[in-house]
Design an enzyme around this catalytic site. Sequence first.
Site, PDB file in Angstrom:
ATOM      1  N   LYS A   1      15.803 -21.261  49.133  1.00  0.00           N
ATOM      2  CA  LYS A   1      16.319 -22.590  49.484  1.00  0.00           C
ATOM      3  C   LYS A   1      17.593 -22.923  48.693  1.00  0.00           C
ATOM      4  CE  LYS A   1      12.291 -24.228  48.298  1.00  0.00           C
ATOM      5  NZ  LYS A   1      11.479 -22.978  48.188  1.00  0.00           N
TER       6      LYS A   1
ATOM      7  N   ALA B   1       9.674 -26.360  40.684  1.00  0.00           N
ATOM      8  CA  ALA B   1      10.620 -25.622  41.513  1.00  0.00           C
ATOM      9  C   ALA B   1      11.582 -24.822  40.653  1.00  0.00           C
ATOM     10  CB  ALA B   1      11.407 -26.606  42.374  1.00  0.00           C
ATOM     11  N   GLY B   2      12.032 -23.709  41.185  1.00  0.00           N
ATOM     12  CA  GLY B   2      13.092 -22.923  40.547  1.00  0.00           C
ATOM     13  C   GLY B   2      13.996 -22.451  41.661  1.00  0.00           C
ATOM     14  N   HIS B   3      15.167 -23.057  41.781  1.00  0.00           N
ATOM     15  CA  HIS B   3      16.074 -22.731  42.878  1.00  0.00           C
ATOM     16  C   HIS B   3      17.276 -21.962  42.324  1.00  0.00           C
ATOM     17  CE1 HIS B   3      14.365 -26.186  45.568  1.00  0.00           C
ATOM     18  NE2 HIS B   3      13.454 -25.320  45.155  1.00  0.00           N
TER      19      HIS B   3
ATOM     20  N   VAL C   1      21.638 -11.782  53.280  1.00  0.00           N
ATOM     21  CA  VAL C   1      21.494 -10.346  52.975  1.00  0.00           C
ATOM     22  C   VAL C   1      21.788 -10.029  51.511  1.00  0.00           C
ATOM     23  CG1 VAL C   1      21.865  -9.528  55.335  1.00  0.00           C
ATOM     24  CG2 VAL C   1      23.848  -9.983  53.888  1.00  0.00           C
TER      25      VAL C   1
ATOM     26  N   GLY D   1       6.969 -20.969  49.110  1.00  0.00           N
ATOM     27  CA  GLY D   1       8.039 -21.224  48.154  1.00  0.00           C
ATOM     28  C   GLY D   1       8.895 -20.004  47.895  1.00  0.00           C
ATOM     29  N   ASP D   2      10.011 -20.216  47.184  1.00  0.00           N
ATOM     30  CA  ASP D   2      10.926 -19.145  46.787  1.00  0.00           C
ATOM     31  C   ASP D   2      11.552 -18.408  47.958  1.00  0.00           C
ATOM     32  OD1 ASP D   2      10.151 -19.830  44.205  1.00  0.00           O
ATOM     33  OD2 ASP D   2       8.567 -18.325  44.155  1.00  0.00           O
TER      34      ASP D   2
ATOM     35  N   THR E   1       0.449 -27.374  45.957  1.00  0.00           N
ATOM     36  CA  THR E   1       1.042 -28.288  44.985  1.00  0.00           C
ATOM     37  C   THR E   1       0.592 -29.704  45.347  1.00  0.00           C
ATOM     38  OG1 THR E   1       3.070 -28.868  43.803  1.00  0.00           O
ATOM     39  CG2 THR E   1       3.261 -28.613  46.220  1.00  0.00           C
TER      40      THR E   1
ATOM     41  N   THR F   1       2.199 -24.256  37.668  1.00  0.00           N
ATOM     42  CA  THR F   1       3.333 -23.894  36.811  1.00  0.00           C
ATOM     43  C   THR F   1       3.214 -24.558  35.429  1.00  0.00           C
ATOM     44  OG1 THR F   1       4.592 -25.756  37.693  1.00  0.00           O
ATOM     45  CG2 THR F   1       4.915 -23.616  38.775  1.00  0.00           C
TER      46      THR F   1
ATOM     47  N   ALA G   1      11.141 -17.791  39.341  1.00  0.00           N
ATOM     48  CA  ALA G   1      12.344 -18.347  38.720  1.00  0.00           C
ATOM     49  C   ALA G   1      11.993 -19.415  37.683  1.00  0.00           C
ATOM     50  CB  ALA G   1      13.259 -18.944  39.792  1.00  0.00           C
TER      51      ALA G   1
ATOM     52  N   GLN H   1       9.199 -26.038  46.899  1.00  0.00           N
ATOM     53  CA  GLN H   1       7.967 -25.324  47.277  1.00  0.00           C
ATOM     54  C   GLN H   1       8.070 -24.887  48.745  1.00  0.00           C
ATOM     55  OE1 GLN H   1       7.297 -28.589  45.347  1.00  0.00           O
ATOM     56  NE2 GLN H   1       7.847 -27.133  43.803  1.00  0.00           N
TER      57      GLN H   1
ATOM     58  N   LYS I   1      16.601 -12.393  52.567  1.00  0.00           N
ATOM     59  CA  LYS I   1      16.124 -11.170  51.930  1.00  0.00           C
ATOM     60  C   LYS I   1      15.874 -10.021  52.915  1.00  0.00           C
ATOM     61  CE  LYS I   1      14.717 -11.992  47.656  1.00  0.00           C
ATOM     62  NZ  LYS I   1      13.963 -12.312  46.454  1.00  0.00           N
TER      63      LYS I   1
HETATM   64  P1  GDP Z   1      13.955 -21.003  46.148  1.00  0.00           P
HETATM   65  O1  GDP Z   1      12.921 -21.512  45.226  1.00  0.00           O
HETATM   66  O2  GDP Z   1      13.557 -21.110  47.585  1.00  0.00           O
HETATM   67  O3  GDP Z   1      15.317 -21.584  45.906  1.00  0.00           O
HETATM   68  O4  GDP Z   1      14.064 -19.451  45.853  1.00  0.00           O
HETATM   69  P2  GDP Z   1      14.103 -18.741  44.385  1.00  0.00           P
HETATM   70  O5  GDP Z   1      15.430 -18.965  43.791  1.00  0.00           O
HETATM   71  O6  GDP Z   1      12.910 -19.111  43.594  1.00  0.00           O
HETATM   72  O7  GDP Z   1      13.854 -17.240  44.799  1.00  0.00           O
HETATM   73  C1  GDP Z   1      14.695 -16.564  45.665  1.00  0.00           C
HETATM   74  C2  GDP Z   1      15.262 -15.348  44.925  1.00  0.00           C
HETATM   75  O8  GDP Z   1      15.865 -14.478  45.870  1.00  0.00           O
HETATM   76  C3  GDP Z   1      16.372 -15.702  43.960  1.00  0.00           C
HETATM   77  O9  GDP Z   1      16.375 -14.769  42.915  1.00  0.00           O
HETATM   78  C4  GDP Z   1      17.634 -15.572  44.809  1.00  0.00           C
HETATM   79  O10 GDP Z   1      18.787 -15.281  44.035  1.00  0.00           O
HETATM   80  C5  GDP Z   1      17.269 -14.402  45.676  1.00  0.00           C
HETATM   81  N1  GDP Z   1      17.820 -14.387  47.028  1.00  0.00           N
HETATM   82  C6  GDP Z   1      18.065 -15.423  47.879  1.00  0.00           C
HETATM   83  N2  GDP Z   1      18.457 -14.944  49.079  1.00  0.00           N
HETATM   84  C7  GDP Z   1      18.464 -13.593  48.981  1.00  0.00           C
HETATM   85  C8  GDP Z   1      18.752 -12.535  49.906  1.00  0.00           C
HETATM   86  O11 GDP Z   1      19.066 -12.734  51.057  1.00  0.00           O
HETATM   87  N3  GDP Z   1      18.609 -11.259  49.415  1.00  0.00           N
HETATM   88  C9  GDP Z   1      18.241 -10.991  48.131  1.00  0.00           C
HETATM   89  N4  GDP Z   1      18.137  -9.716  47.772  1.00  0.00           N
HETATM   90  N5  GDP Z   1      17.964 -11.963  47.259  1.00  0.00           N
HETATM   91  C10 GDP Z   1      18.062 -13.235  47.683  1.00  0.00           C
HETATM   92  P1  IMO Z   2      10.220 -23.439  44.690  1.00  0.00           P
HETATM   93  O1  IMO Z   2      10.822 -24.794  44.999  1.00  0.00           O
HETATM   94  C1  IMO Z   2       6.656 -20.971  44.413  1.00  0.00           C
HETATM   95  C2  IMO Z   2       2.956 -22.942  43.139  1.00  0.00           C
HETATM   96  C3  IMO Z   2       2.381 -22.552  41.799  1.00  0.00           C
HETATM   97  C4  IMO Z   2       0.899 -22.781  42.067  1.00  0.00           C
HETATM   98  C5  IMO Z   2       0.891 -24.005  42.957  1.00  0.00           C
HETATM   99  C6  IMO Z   2       0.637 -25.309  42.226  1.00  0.00           C
HETATM  100  O2  IMO Z   2      10.951 -22.675  43.659  1.00  0.00           O
HETATM  101  O3  IMO Z   2       9.992 -22.696  45.958  1.00  0.00           O
HETATM  102  P2  IMO Z   2       2.098 -26.824  40.607  1.00  0.00           P
HETATM  103  O4  IMO Z   2       2.805 -26.497  39.324  1.00  0.00           O
HETATM  104  O5  IMO Z   2       2.994 -27.331  41.683  1.00  0.00           O
HETATM  105  O6  IMO Z   2       0.908 -27.711  40.409  1.00  0.00           O
HETATM  106  O7  IMO Z   2       1.487 -25.404  41.101  1.00  0.00           O
HETATM  107  O8  IMO Z   2       2.173 -24.044  43.578  1.00  0.00           O
HETATM  108  N1  IMO Z   2       4.363 -23.399  43.107  1.00  0.00           N
HETATM  109  C7  IMO Z   2       5.402 -22.661  43.555  1.00  0.00           C
HETATM  110  N2  IMO Z   2       5.444 -21.411  44.035  1.00  0.00           N
HETATM  111  N3  IMO Z   2       7.787 -21.716  44.370  1.00  0.00           N
HETATM  112  C8  IMO Z   2       7.753 -22.988  43.929  1.00  0.00           C
HETATM  113  O9  IMO Z   2       8.809 -23.814  44.006  1.00  0.00           O
HETATM  114  C9  IMO Z   2       6.524 -23.501  43.441  1.00  0.00           C
HETATM  115  N4  IMO Z   2       6.151 -24.684  42.921  1.00  0.00           N
HETATM  116  C10 IMO Z   2       4.810 -24.611  42.735  1.00  0.00           C
HETATM  117  O10 IMO Z   2       2.672 -21.226  41.490  1.00  0.00           O
HETATM  118  O11 IMO Z   2       0.381 -21.708  42.804  1.00  0.00           O
HETATM  119 MG    MG Z   3      11.829 -20.874  43.558  1.00  0.00          MG
END
Ligand code: GDP
Ligand code: IMO
Ligand code: MG
Length: 426
Positions: A16, A39-41, A411, A12-13, A237, A129, A297, A222, A329
């Site tokens: 996306k 999720a936190g996008h 980047v 995850g993270d 999850t 979460t 996030a 995720q 990243k």
């Molecule tokens: P998601 O859950 O897959 O949408 O990702 P998250 O938003 O949870 O986490 C990604 C984090 O990295 C966020 O704070 C974005 O703003 C940041 N991010 C995404 N792409 C890049 C990148 O290429 N470089 C940097 N430095 N940050 C990025």
């Molecule tokens: P995005 O979409 C990162 C992790 C939790 C925990 C496990 C189970 O932002 O990538 P849950 O609440 O789903 O029962 O938790 O999954 N987890 C994530 N880790 N990014 C996420 O979503 C996640 N959604 C759940 O931290 O380990």
């Molecule tokens: Mg996220």
Amino acid sequence: MKVDVLLGLQWGDEGKGKVVDVLTPHYDIIGRFQGGPNAGHTLEFDGQKHVLHTIPSGIFHDDTLNVVGNGVVIDPIIFNREIDGLLKHEVSINDKLLISRKAHLILPTHRLLDAASEQAKGKKKIGSTLKGIGPTYMDKTGRNGLRVGDIESEDFDKKYNALREKHLQILSGFDFEYDLEPMEKEWMDAIERFRSYPLVDSEHFINNNLQAGKKILAEGAQGTLLDIDFGSYPFVTSSNTITAGACTGLGIAPGKIGEVYGIFKAYCTRVGSGPFPTELHDEEGEAIRKAGHEFGATTGRPRRCGWLDLPALKYAIMINGVTQLIMTKADVLSEFDEIKVCTAYKYRGEVIDYLPYDVLAEDLEPIFESRAGWKKDLTKLGSIEEIPAELDDYITYLESELKTPITIVSVGPDRTQTLTRTVASV
Ligand code: GDP
Ligand code: IMO
Ligand code: MG
């Protein structure tokens, strides 16, 4: 027409939300197919940062429709908060956000059950979460769930109360204190507001639009290593986060899947408990966390950091049928003299290049290869032609290992910090 899918290949993270936002101008519809407010996008543009939990990441573009699919679980309280956040930024949602009647609702008691279960697990907790995800999917597969379409039914209160009673009974078996009343009041108020949103039979909507030649992108939540079947079980999850999840979570026939964009960070992170073979417990890990601002996030928890894990990535590419890779990243690694990549593991006296069944094995040790760092700020680069030679080498190395083209290199967090690569073949 086929449906393209974008999903995470790690824990995850991966970025996306950012990349879906970048790709949205090429699509008519963006659909979320699983997960929920766990999720936190994050999206960044015009100096503003937005975090979405349930609403698809295409919402900031005027000409694209956004669908919350049947595979998603929705907490109306969090959903309304997201809507308010968008309205504050004058993002119109009225005519471009649709919710599947078949999506399941997260009840206040689902959240309580999530917390009670985690508390009871003690040191073995999943690190959920605490959004009620697991219990809601349990009720879905247990055939007890409450669906969004039920709010249109005269029996809604009856159905709600029956499920609530069931939950209270289960909760009585836990040593867990709670105050349901205020939670329930907030939830019921949220449901009243929820009634004003447009509901849809999303499988028909998606397929009718496909037939009409519309372009659709399915947005994963995720990551593959958190998938209920193929992730590091039980530290996963409760939904299928993989390409197959887009079929069941939006009602798309497997033959109608087009491109599969697999997104990964140039390193690895994980939030919550569970195995993470390449995790760094030293100052290198701390340096990645700091440079990458690696804090959740959704929960704000510090993310665990480590080097890229190729066996795990190959596995994710296989399970998802990835056709194009997106690496994010890369800029975070700019300060490192050398970049490490795990190419295999030492396990029970042998060298293996796959994740073993026993993901919790203490004796699973990563074998690293070192590559030269690029030591240059990437965040202001205007095109892929400007990337340093060492990064170019790193990308070509990964492509040859993964046998899949890397077509986008991110980047920086902003929309504009995105480099596209044209790749003939790998
Ligand atoms: P998601 O859950 O897959 O949408 O990702 P998250 O938003 O949870 O986490 C990604 C984090 O990295 C966020 O704070 C974005 O703003 C940041 N991010 C995404 N792409 C890049 C990148 O290429 N470089 C940097 N430095 N940050 C990025
Ligand atoms: P995005 O979409 C990162 C992790 C939790 C925990 C496990 C189970 O932002 O990538 P849950 O609440 O789903 O029962 O938790 O999954 N987890 C994530 N880790 N990014 C996420 O979503 C996640 N959604 C759940 O931290 O380990
Ligand atoms: Mg996220």
